[in-house]
Design an enzyme around this catalytic site. Structure first.
Site, PDB file in Angstrom:
ATOM      1  CD  GLU A   1      -2.133  -3.929   7.352  1.00 33.47           C
ATOM      2  OE1 GLU A   1      -2.382  -4.557   6.327  1.00 33.47           O
ATOM      3  OE2 GLU A   1      -2.913  -3.906   8.329  1.00 33.47           O
TER       4      GLU A   1
ATOM      5  CD  GLU B   1      -5.259  -5.641  13.885  1.00 27.90           C
ATOM      6  OE1 GLU B   1      -4.809  -6.723  13.474  1.00 27.90           O
ATOM      7  OE2 GLU B   1      -5.790  -4.811  13.141  1.00 27.90           O
TER       8      GLU B   1
ATOM      9  CD1 TRP C   1      -1.251  -6.927  -5.492  1.00 28.94           C
ATOM     10  CD2 TRP C   1      -1.166  -9.154  -5.482  1.00 28.94           C
ATOM     11  NE1 TRP C   1      -0.585  -7.315  -4.370  1.00 28.94           N
ATOM     12  CE2 TRP C   1      -0.511  -8.666  -4.337  1.00 28.94           C
ATOM     13  CE3 TRP C   1      -1.226 -10.536  -5.687  1.00 28.94           C
ATOM     14  CZ2 TRP C   1       0.082  -9.511  -3.402  1.00 28.94           C
ATOM     15  CZ3 TRP C   1      -0.637 -11.372  -4.748  1.00 28.94           C
ATOM     16  CH2 TRP C   1       0.005 -10.854  -3.626  1.00 28.94           C
TER      17      TRP C   1
ATOM     18  CE  LYS D   1      -4.175  -2.846  10.710  1.00 24.21           C
ATOM     19  NZ  LYS D   1      -5.219  -3.838  10.733  1.00 24.21           N
TER      20      LYS D   1
ATOM     21  NE  ARG E   1     -10.574  -6.485  -5.850  1.00 24.83           N
ATOM     22  CZ  ARG E   1     -11.345  -7.466  -5.389  1.00 24.83           C
ATOM     23  NH1 ARG E   1     -12.449  -7.176  -4.764  1.00 24.83           N
ATOM     24  NH2 ARG E   1     -11.017  -8.717  -5.570  1.00 24.83           N
TER      25      ARG E   1
ATOM     26  CE  LYS F   1     -10.310  -3.873   3.161  1.00 25.73           C
ATOM     27  NZ  LYS F   1      -9.740  -3.743   4.531  1.00 25.73           N
TER      28      LYS F   1
ATOM     29  CG  HIS G   1      10.398 -17.450  27.683  1.00 31.71           C
ATOM     30  ND1 HIS G   1      10.963 -18.315  28.600  1.00 31.71           N
ATOM     31  CD2 HIS G   1       9.274 -16.977  28.264  1.00 31.71           C
ATOM     32  CE1 HIS G   1      10.196 -18.373  29.672  1.00 31.71           C
ATOM     33  NE2 HIS G   1       9.158 -17.557  29.487  1.00 31.71           N
TER      34      HIS G   1
ATOM     35  CG  ASN H   1      -9.556 -10.836 -10.928  1.00 34.21           C
ATOM     36  OD1 ASN H   1      -8.787 -10.222 -11.648  1.00 34.21           O
ATOM     37  ND2 ASN H   1     -10.563 -10.266 -10.288  1.00 34.21           N
ATOM     38  N   GLY H   2      -7.177 -14.666 -10.398  1.00 36.98           N
ATOM     39  CA  GLY H   2      -6.991 -16.038  -9.918  1.00 36.98           C
ATOM     40  C   GLY H   2      -5.708 -16.617 -10.493  1.00 36.98           C
TER      41      GLY H   2
ATOM     42  CB  CYS I   1      -6.510  -9.356 -10.133  1.00 38.71           C
ATOM     43  SG  CYS I   1      -4.851  -9.992 -10.200  1.00 38.71           S
TER      44      CYS I   1
HETATM   45  C1  AGP Z   1      -5.384  -6.275   7.818  1.00 35.80           C
HETATM   46  O1  AGP Z   1      -5.108  -4.958   7.958  1.00 35.80           O
HETATM   47  C2  AGP Z   1      -5.118  -6.897   6.542  1.00 35.80           C
HETATM   48  N1  AGP Z   1      -5.477  -6.128   5.457  1.00 35.80           N
HETATM   49  C3  AGP Z   1      -5.340  -8.391   6.436  1.00 35.80           C
HETATM   50  O2  AGP Z   1      -4.628  -8.990   7.461  1.00 35.80           O
HETATM   51  C4  AGP Z   1      -6.790  -8.931   6.429  1.00 35.80           C
HETATM   52  O3  AGP Z   1      -7.366  -8.795   7.689  1.00 35.80           O
HETATM   53  C5  AGP Z   1      -6.745 -10.409   5.991  1.00 35.80           C
HETATM   54  O4  AGP Z   1      -6.224 -10.490   4.704  1.00 35.80           O
HETATM   55  C6  AGP Z   1      -8.092 -11.079   6.059  1.00 35.80           C
HETATM   56  O5  AGP Z   1      -9.006 -10.485   5.185  1.00 35.80           O
HETATM   57  P1  AGP Z   1     -10.548 -10.797   5.279  1.00 35.80           P
HETATM   58  O6  AGP Z   1     -11.015 -10.301   6.604  1.00 35.80           O
HETATM   59  O7  AGP Z   1     -11.154 -10.037   4.156  1.00 35.80           O
HETATM   60  O8  AGP Z   1     -10.712 -12.264   5.144  1.00 35.80           O
END
Ligand code: AGP
Length: 606
Positions: free
Chosen positions: A486, A479, A73, A483, A27, A601, A502, A99-100, A2
């Site tokens: 997501e 990673e 959000w 990537k 965001r 974000k 395994h 927000n929250g 949000c």
């Molecule tokens: C990565 O592409 C993501 N958007 C997500 O995993 C992100 O790294 C994670 O939410 C941590 O965010 P931060 O680094 O702002 O704490």
């Protein structure tokens, strides 16, 4: 997640609020809304993108120099117009954006309904305007102070009251709020990117603080409701850094920025003659670091993957035991910490709720807390004992790229700092630092010559993917998988190559694609055996290996070459093709690369 924007001042509020909302789009959100106050409140709320809100308002020549706006959000209640903010009370005199999460909303709602309040949404937020209405006795600031004593949970709040239209009220607990101070205008936002266009002078509210915001002045109150003075801070980065600069997407721009962001992350921090590192933000605890016997790295998502690479580096070169924890798990465990343990949190945004909670837990238990954070002035940056900034400018795309390579670069610097305190030789220190300094040019060359788009064309239609690697590149594999999933919504799993037999190898059938990260390093031969195991079961293999290593062309379906570097730094080079692969797959599928579904974000709720 949000976003909040508010404006009060000499100009029309509407275009400024819409612009602010657009700047917060990155965001992640699913609905949005605005309220403008001239003589009366004008409310607009929509599901979907800000352009829908634009369409709704486009033909209106609304005046009004005060207003608040929100991108939502969804947490409590689906993304619908009714659930979008601003929310109002029964009389229609109060507007709230939030927000929250208000954790005691259910009980409060029941009490308020018993008193006759009519709720129009399923949100937790709506209890706030009804509480304000219930307690209002002619002074909205005093009423908000009372409400803040009642609600539990996290909030960034902005409030308008029709009877007192000369001010906006804001409050913060666990969800960021920044006040931008202009000339005869004040802009409030949950993120500085919505403010920068208008002013670089800001005040960050602390948890527990609230403020009365007027066009030409403000009053800030601490958690005990006493008025307090706060320092005005200056934002150092420019609004231009938050634009696409000709790239189709922020993600691609941020991938291509990496040669310069890695340079920026290490600039001024290398003392080559002495094979040492100077990290200004850690100066105050450099002596304490000599006595540290254990490090716990805490982070989420991509930052957690960077932390795993840091674990390999620090253990190998500094000889300090390292554990890497998911912040969301750490906060609910009973971690054993002492004064000889340093807790290092890594966060691009500096606002991730889980990471922040874990940091607070670590502080409470007496550990030395350190941070690697990109966002200057963010809560995590302010609450750690000491830390290192990434200095890479804003990362807008939800998928983190340049923050990851910067985090790993800073972990390499930290490794040298800690290693040199513990017997690492001058020559070894210099070797790591020279290789680190050489990375930007290597990435630059790679970005101009790679074949990743062609490989993406071969695979963008698949439903599953495996990512495998060993040692330093086991986290790189995780990673790569994150990537891809997501932003392309392709199911992808990352795991250590050695773990495949395994269980996961059962998935391999003709055509199942696996991405191997297998540079010529100390575990190269092991990786080759794992590649053979997949090929002998008919699976497809794409492999990232070191330039000049032609032998994999005989086994793998596609080979990607990265320049030679030190083993510990290979994840930085190997992550670039993985980022590009995910990017091209997502764009070939026609998806919203920068704002993938369901994601935000900065994850500011638990
Ligand atoms: C990565 O592409 C993501 N958007 C997500 O995993 C992100 O790294 C994670 O939410 C941590 O965010 P931060 O680094 O702002 O704490």
């Amino acid at each position: 997640m949000c976003g909040i924007v508010g404006y009060i001042g000499k100009n029309r509020a509407l275009p400024i609020l819409l612009d602010g909302l657009r700047r917060l789009e990155y965001r992640g959100y699913d609905s949005s809304g605005i309220v403008i106050c001239d003589d009366i409140f004008h409310d607009f709320r929509v599901v979907g993108k800000i352009k829908e809100l634009d369409k709704k308002i486009a033909n209106m020549s609304l005046g009004g120099n005060i207003g608040i706006a929100h991108t939502r959000w969804a947490t409590h209640g689906a993304p619908t117009e009714n659930n979008a903010h601003p929310h109002c009370d029964c009389t229609g005199n109060i507007r709230v954006v939030h927000n929250g999460i208000i954790e005691n909303h259910s009980a409060l709602r029941k009490q308020l309904e018993r008193k006759g309040h009519i709720f129009k949404s399923q949100t937790d937020t709506e209890v706030v305007p009804h509480l304000l209405e219930d307690l209002y006795k002619g002074n909205i600031t005093e009423t908000l102070k009372d409400v803040l004593r009642i609600i539990k949970g996290t909030y960034g709040l902005a409030v308008l009251c029709a009877q007192e239209p000369e001010k906006i009220l804001v409050a913060r607990k666990g969800s960021p709020l920044v006040i931008g101070i202009g000339k005869d205008e004040t802009i409030i936002a949950s993120d500085v990117s919505a403010i920068l266009q208008y002013t670089k002078e800001v005040i960050y509210l602390e948890d527990g603080e609230m403020a009365e915001i007027y066009a030409d002045h403000f009053k800030i109150f601490d958690s005990a409701a006493n008025e307090v003075d706060k320092n005005i801070e200056r934002i150092e980065w420019d609004i231009d850094e938050a634009t696409k600069k000709g790239f189709d997407h922020f993600m691609l721009k941020e991938i291509f920025e990496q040669p310069s962001t890695i340079t920026d992350s290490i600039r001024g921090r290398v003392v080559m003659d002495e094979g040492k590192v100077k990290l200004g933000g850690l100066e105050i605890c450099v002596d304490k670091l000599r006595g540290i016997k254990r490090i716990i790295i805490i982070a989420c998502g991509t930052a957690w993957h960077a932390g795993l690479i840091g674990e390999y580096m620090i253990e190998e070169y500094a000889g300090i035991p390292v554990e890497v924890e998911w912040a969301s798990e750490f906060r609910y465990r009973k971690p054993i910490l002492d004064k000889k343990t340093a807790v290092l949190v890594i966060s691009q945004s500096g606002e991730t709720a889980d990471t922040l909670a874990a940091l607070r837990e670590a502080r409470e238990k007496g550990a030395l807390t350190l941070g690697i954070v990109n966002t200057v002035g963010s809560t995590i940056a302010r609450e750690t004992d000491a830390g290192v900034y990434n200095h890479i400018g804003p990362e807008i795309s939800v998928a983190s790229t340049k923050a990851f390579t910067s985090q790993v670069s800073i972990l390499a610097l930290l490794t040298v700092l800690l290693g040199r305190q513990r017997g690492m030789s001058l020559v070894m220190g210099q070797r790591i630092l020279k290789e680190l300094q050489a990375l930007p040019e290597k990435i630059e060359n790679y970005l101009s010559t790679n074949n990743i788009k062609d490989i993406a064309r071969k695979y963008y239609h698949v439903n599953n993917f495996a990512f495998l690697g060993r040692k330093y590149n086991q986290p790189t594999a995780l990673e790569g998988a994150l990537k891809l999933k997501e932003i392309s919504y392709i199911h992808a799993e990352g795991f250590p190559s050695g773990e495949m037999k395994h269980g996961s190898i059962a998935m391999i059938e003709p055509g199942f694609p696996s991405f191997f990260i297998a540079p010529r390093d100390s575990v190269y031969e092991k990786n080759v055996s794992n590649i053979e195991e997949i090929k002998s079961r008919g699976g497809n293999v794409i492999v990232i290996t070191t330039e000049g290593n032609k032998e994999l062309e005989k086994i793998a379906d596609d080979v990607i070459y990265i320049p030679k570097t030190l083993e510990m730094l290979t994840p930085i080079l190997a992550s670039v093709p993985l980022q590009l692969f995910a990017y091209y797959v997502s764009s070939l599928k026609g998806l919203d690369v920068d704002k993938p579904r369901n994601l935000a974000k900065s994850v500011t709720v638990e």
